[in-house]
Design a protein around this motif. Structure first.
Motif, PDB file in Angstrom:
ATOM      1  N   LYS A  89     -25.541  31.095   5.439  1.00  0.00           N
ATOM      2  CA  LYS A  89     -25.213  30.363   4.365  1.00  0.00           C
ATOM      3  C   LYS A  89     -24.731  28.925   5.612  1.00  0.00           C
ATOM      4  O   LYS A  89     -25.086  27.537   5.398  1.00  0.00           O
ATOM      5  CB  LYS A  89     -24.149  30.270   3.500  1.00  0.00           C
ATOM      6  N   ARG A  90     -24.333  29.224   6.029  1.00  0.00           N
ATOM      7  CA  ARG A  90     -23.206  28.126   7.738  1.00  0.00           C
ATOM      8  C   ARG A  90     -24.675  27.700   8.141  1.00  0.00           C
ATOM      9  O   ARG A  90     -24.394  26.549   8.639  1.00  0.00           O
ATOM     10  CB  ARG A  90     -22.247  28.870   8.085  1.00  0.00           C
ATOM     11  N   PHE A  91     -25.425  28.098   8.396  1.00  0.00           N
ATOM     12  CA  PHE A  91     -27.126  28.445   8.851  1.00  0.00           C
ATOM     13  C   PHE A  91     -27.630  27.398   8.789  1.00  0.00           C
ATOM     14  O   PHE A  91     -28.980  26.782   9.427  1.00  0.00           O
ATOM     15  CB  PHE A  91     -27.076  28.673  10.487  1.00  0.00           C
ATOM     16  N   GLY A  92     -27.774  27.288   7.449  1.00  0.00           N
ATOM     17  CA  GLY A  92     -28.752  26.133   6.368  1.00  0.00           C
ATOM     18  C   GLY A  92     -30.082  27.406   6.396  1.00  0.00           C
ATOM     19  O   GLY A  92     -30.792  27.016   6.143  1.00  0.00           O
ATOM     20  N   ILE A  93     -29.761  28.464   5.864  1.00  0.00           N
ATOM     21  CA  ILE A  93     -30.167  29.445   5.662  1.00  0.00           C
ATOM     22  C   ILE A  93     -30.087  29.844   4.068  1.00  0.00           C
ATOM     23  O   ILE A  93     -28.681  31.239   3.798  1.00  0.00           O
ATOM     24  CB  ILE A  93     -30.098  30.514   6.665  1.00  0.00           C
ATOM     25  N   TYR A  94     -30.921  29.719   2.978  1.00  0.00           N
ATOM     26  CA  TYR A  94     -30.659  30.212   1.909  1.00  0.00           C
ATOM     27  C   TYR A  94     -32.097  31.269   1.499  1.00  0.00           C
ATOM     28  O   TYR A  94     -33.117  30.749   1.640  1.00  0.00           O
ATOM     29  CB  TYR A  94     -30.884  29.629   1.146  1.00  0.00           C
ATOM     30  N   VAL A  95     -31.907  32.760   1.244  1.00  0.00           N
ATOM     31  CA  VAL A  95     -32.956  33.591   0.954  1.00  0.00           C
ATOM     32  C   VAL A  95     -33.437  34.085  -0.455  1.00  0.00           C
ATOM     33  O   VAL A  95     -31.732  34.166  -0.949  1.00  0.00           O
ATOM     34  CB  VAL A  95     -32.893  35.201   1.841  1.00  0.00           C
ATOM     35  N   TYR A  96     -34.185  34.129  -1.198  1.00  0.00           N
ATOM     36  CA  TYR A  96     -34.559  34.483  -2.274  1.00  0.00           C
ATOM     37  C   TYR A  96     -35.659  34.675  -2.257  1.00  0.00           C
ATOM     38  O   TYR A  96     -36.851  33.170  -2.363  1.00  0.00           O
ATOM     39  CB  TYR A  96     -34.158  33.483  -3.005  1.00  0.00           C
ATOM     40  N   VAL A  97     -36.103  35.801  -2.510  1.00  0.00           N
ATOM     41  CA  VAL A  97     -37.997  36.099  -2.204  1.00  0.00           C
ATOM     42  C   VAL A  97     -37.987  36.391  -3.955  1.00  0.00           C
ATOM     43  O   VAL A  97     -39.835  36.474  -4.440  1.00  0.00           O
ATOM     44  CB  VAL A  97     -38.136  37.079  -1.486  1.00  0.00           C
ATOM     45  N   GLY A  98     -37.115  37.045  -4.265  1.00  0.00           N
ATOM     46  CA  GLY A  98     -37.170  37.602  -6.105  1.00  0.00           C
ATOM     47  C   GLY A  98     -36.656  38.932  -6.054  1.00  0.00           C
ATOM     48  O   GLY A  98     -36.903  39.410  -6.770  1.00  0.00           O
ATOM     49  N   LYS A  99     -37.128  39.649  -5.555  1.00  0.00           N
ATOM     50  CA  LYS A  99     -36.606  40.932  -5.463  1.00  0.00           C
ATOM     51  C   LYS A  99     -35.957  41.352  -4.351  1.00  0.00           C
ATOM     52  O   LYS A  99     -35.510  40.719  -3.146  1.00  0.00           O
ATOM     53  CB  LYS A  99     -38.122  42.249  -5.315  1.00  0.00           C
ATOM     54  N   ARG A 100     -34.182  42.307  -4.427  1.00  0.00           N
ATOM     55  CA  ARG A 100     -33.699  42.224  -4.307  1.00  0.00           C
ATOM     56  C   ARG A 100     -33.671  42.943  -2.709  1.00  0.00           C
ATOM     57  O   ARG A 100     -32.820  42.243  -1.535  1.00  0.00           O
ATOM     58  CB  ARG A 100     -32.452  43.409  -4.649  1.00  0.00           C
ATOM     59  N   ILE A 101     -34.151  43.801  -2.661  1.00  0.00           N
ATOM     60  CA  ILE A 101     -34.582  44.670  -1.279  1.00  0.00           C
ATOM     61  C   ILE A 101     -35.298  43.866  -0.211  1.00  0.00           C
ATOM     62  O   ILE A 101     -35.286  43.504   0.966  1.00  0.00           O
ATOM     63  CB  ILE A 101     -35.543  46.415  -1.539  1.00  0.00           C
ATOM     64  N   TRP A 102     -36.099  43.228  -0.376  1.00  0.00           N
ATOM     65  CA  TRP A 102     -36.824  41.689   0.044  1.00  0.00           C
ATOM     66  C   TRP A 102     -36.141  40.709   0.552  1.00  0.00           C
ATOM     67  O   TRP A 102     -36.075  40.338   2.141  1.00  0.00           O
ATOM     68  CB  TRP A 102     -38.022  41.177  -0.978  1.00  0.00           C
ATOM     69  N   ASP A 103     -35.007  40.900  -0.485  1.00  0.00           N
ATOM     70  CA  ASP A 103     -34.555  39.178   0.203  1.00  0.00           C
ATOM     71  C   ASP A 103     -33.938  39.916   1.083  1.00  0.00           C
ATOM     72  O   ASP A 103     -32.987  39.472   2.320  1.00  0.00           O
ATOM     73  CB  ASP A 103     -33.062  39.030  -0.931  1.00  0.00           C
ATOM     74  N   ILE A 104     -32.944  41.516   1.465  1.00  0.00           N
ATOM     75  CA  ILE A 104     -32.533  41.902   2.092  1.00  0.00           C
ATOM     76  C   ILE A 104     -33.221  41.840   3.720  1.00  0.00           C
ATOM     77  O   ILE A 104     -32.676  42.229   4.813  1.00  0.00           O
ATOM     78  CB  ILE A 104     -31.724  43.025   1.623  1.00  0.00           C
ATOM     79  N   GLU A 105     -34.588  42.395   3.428  1.00  0.00           N
ATOM     80  CA  GLU A 105     -35.283  42.524   4.672  1.00  0.00           C
ATOM     81  C   GLU A 105     -35.374  40.685   5.274  1.00  0.00           C
ATOM     82  O   GLU A 105     -35.411  40.468   7.080  1.00  0.00           O
ATOM     83  CB  GLU A 105     -36.317  43.079   4.284  1.00  0.00           C
ATOM     84  N   VAL A 106     -35.295  39.832   4.159  1.00  0.00           N
ATOM     85  CA  VAL A 106     -35.467  38.454   5.090  1.00  0.00           C
ATOM     86  C   VAL A 106     -34.214  38.464   5.689  1.00  0.00           C
ATOM     87  O   VAL A 106     -34.012  37.595   6.745  1.00  0.00           O
ATOM     88  CB  VAL A 106     -36.037  37.495   3.990  1.00  0.00           C
TER      89      VAL A 106
END
Length: 82
Positions: A12-29
């Motif tokens: 978030k400090r770098f303006g990166i917000y991750v939400y793909v919809g599935k927790r495992i995919w979020d972790i991978e991104v």
């Protein structure tokens, strides 16, 4: 860095917000984004390694849950976390 929330705050400090919809995919991104930040030399090696360790742990938990419910990973492959 102790948990996934801490990694999210780092991104978030770098303006990166991750939400793909599935927790495992979020972790991978998040892992991919973290790699890019480290390659760009905007985060320290210690932050990078700590965050990768958290993500690896969380991914393992999610993969285990998925294996229990589906009988294995959807694509039949494991991620390379190197």
């Amino acid at each position: 860095m102790k948990n996934l929330y801490d990694v999210q705050q780092l991104l978030k400090r770098f303006g990166i917000y991750v939400y793909v919809g599935k927790r495992i995919w979020d972790i991978e991104v998040m892992a991919l984004e973290l790699d890019h930040l480290y390659e760009a030399q905007v985060i320290s090696r210690s932050d990078f390694m700590a965050a990768k360790l958290v993500l690896k742990h969380e991914h393992r938990i999610e993969a285990t849950k998925e294996q229990q419910t589906t009988g294995g990973l959807e694509d039949g492959k494991e991620l390379n976390w190197n």
